[in-house]
Design an enzyme around this catalytic site. Structure first.
Site, PDB file in Angstrom:
ATOM      1  N   ASP A  72      30.385  37.161  41.109  1.00  0.00           N
ATOM      2  CA  ASP A  72      31.454  36.753  42.025  1.00  0.00           C
ATOM      3  C   ASP A  72      32.119  37.917  42.748  1.00  0.00           C
ATOM      4  OD1 ASP A  72      31.119  34.074  41.368  1.00  0.00           O
ATOM      5  OD2 ASP A  72      32.538  34.185  39.702  1.00  0.00           O
ATOM      6  N   ASP A  96      36.610  38.981  44.526  1.00  0.00           N
ATOM      7  CA  ASP A  96      37.117  37.767  43.882  1.00  0.00           C
ATOM      8  C   ASP A  96      38.363  38.126  43.075  1.00  0.00           C
ATOM      9  OD1 ASP A  96      37.014  35.005  43.367  1.00  0.00           O
ATOM     10  OD2 ASP A  96      35.976  35.326  41.483  1.00  0.00           O
ATOM     11  N   ASP A 100      38.976  38.234  35.587  1.00  0.00           N
ATOM     12  CA  ASP A 100      38.776  36.810  35.321  1.00  0.00           C
ATOM     13  C   ASP A 100      38.266  36.653  33.897  1.00  0.00           C
ATOM     14  OD1 ASP A 100      39.503  36.319  37.916  1.00  0.00           O
ATOM     15  OD2 ASP A 100      37.649  35.297  38.491  1.00  0.00           O
ATOM     16  N   ARG A 152      48.384  34.380  41.488  1.00  0.00           N
ATOM     17  CA  ARG A 152      47.583  34.412  40.258  1.00  0.00           C
ATOM     18  C   ARG A 152      47.866  35.655  39.415  1.00  0.00           C
ATOM     19  NH1 ARG A 152      41.557  31.847  41.352  1.00  0.00           N
ATOM     20  NH2 ARG A 152      42.269  29.908  42.345  1.00  0.00           N
TER      21      ARG A 152
END
Length: 351
Positions: A72, A96, A100, A152
């Site tokens: 990603d 991205d 994550d 985020r």
């Protein structure tokens, strides 16, 4: 030292990347992949400008080369992994996410790190329907979420998230978001809202009606709200509900400047132009109970530059005594996770 990757750098279990004493930058294609492994420490490195790569054969161990699909473009991708510690790193501007953690990853600590100039900073949980993420436990402690961030910090799906003693100095949409009923325990943080009147809210329940999220356990305790920032809590608010999202005792938010002073790679100076240090004058803890109004109208685009200035040389070498002291937390953590299989001892982070 600039390490420009052609494809993902895939880590094996019981490995430490330690950049202390050097100026290490990892960039390029794929960046760091932590997949189906455990007991990993990533310490004192810069990770930036990572791009997708793959659809080719990539070595994942000294004895195995296999085909990998397209990545990603995360800075650090944590997939089905456990007992992971990311500490004193500086991350910015990846395709991205900066970090994550998905697909049942758990026992993760992200601490003493610096994040800047990025849109979707951190994702915890693959998708709302992914049941393995229900047991995810993540601690986010002593970090500085700095210039040019949009949203985020983190965005959570399921799991138990402890956000403790961080300094949030900029966001354009929201700081902490979630869906699929994550438990979020926010303690001893400082949240400084942007100028945009529509983006003052710290929290965002993503694509969820209030009738559904009103029972989710999200709480603010001992947080300092600056420049009109407000956190919308929900759930019953009982301490017992947060036992799985409580990994260490929070320090007073009044100590945030000291607690996050050295966030990021050791020795990195920072360009904080345009970012005021609000201190604590007139600020206080808020327990707003208004409905979640969603994110603001901030830009979704990433900046094309990074406002953190790094010296051409690495941080000064430590003396022998200092090096020994700095090594003790790593040694103790490795001993604990190797011999007892326990979670990372988060109290070590404050040594």
């Amino acid at each position: 030292m600039m390490i420009r990757l052609k494809h993902e750098l895939i880590l094996n279990s019981f490995k430490t990347i330690d950049g202390r004493g050097h100026n290490i930058e990892i960039t390029g294609n794929g960046c760091l992949t932590v997949q189906d492994v455990s007991n990993i420490i990533i310490h004192n490195i810069h990770v930036h400008d990572c791009k997708p790569s793959g659809n080719t054969n990539i070595r994942s161990s000294p004895t195995h080369v296999g085909f990998r699909g397209r990545s990603d473009g995360d800075g650090i991708s944590i997939f089905g992994a456990s007992h992971i510690w990311v500490d004193h790193c500086s991350l910015w501007h990846c395709k991205d996410g900066l970090i994550d953690a998905i697909m049942g990853s758990t026992a993760i600590t992200i601490s003493n790190s610096y994040f800047a100039h990025h849109n979707e900073v951190m994702l915890l949980g693959h998708k709302d329907s992914n049941a393995p993420d229900s047991g995810m436990q993540v601690t986010i402690a002593f970090n500085h979420f700095g210039e040019g961030l949009v949203q985020r910090m983190p965005r959570c799906r399921r799991g138990y998230i402890h956000v403790v003693n961080n300094d949030f100095t900029e966001w354009q949409m929201y700081a902490i978001g979630g869906s699929a009923n994550p438990t979020i325990n926010s303690q001893g943080n400082r949240y400084t809202a942007p100028v945009d009147a529509d983006a003052k809210q710290v929290t965002k329940r993503v694509d969820t009606e209030e009738t559904e999220w009103t029972d989710w356990n999200w709480r603010t305790e001992g947080d300092i709200m600056v420049n009109g920032a407000y956190f919308v809590p929900s759930g019953v608010g009982l301490s017992a509900q947060y036992s799985k999202a409580s990994s260490l005792e929070p320090k007073s938010a009044g100590l945030i400047d000291q607690l996050t002073l050295n966030a990021g790679v050791f020795g990195d100076p920072r360009d904080t132009s345009g970012i005021s240090n609000p201190g604590f004058s007139g600020a206080g803890t808020t327990t707003a109970t208004t409905a979640d109004g969603g994110g603001g109208n901030g830009s979704n685009g990433d900046s094309d530059y990074f406002g953190m200035i790094f010296g051409s040389d690495g941080p000064p070498a430590h003396s022998s005594a200092t090096s020994i002291l700095l090594s003790l937390p790593i040694i103790l953590v490795l001993y604990t996770i190797t011999n007892h299989g326990a979670l990372l001892s988060l109290q070590l982070l404050t040594l």
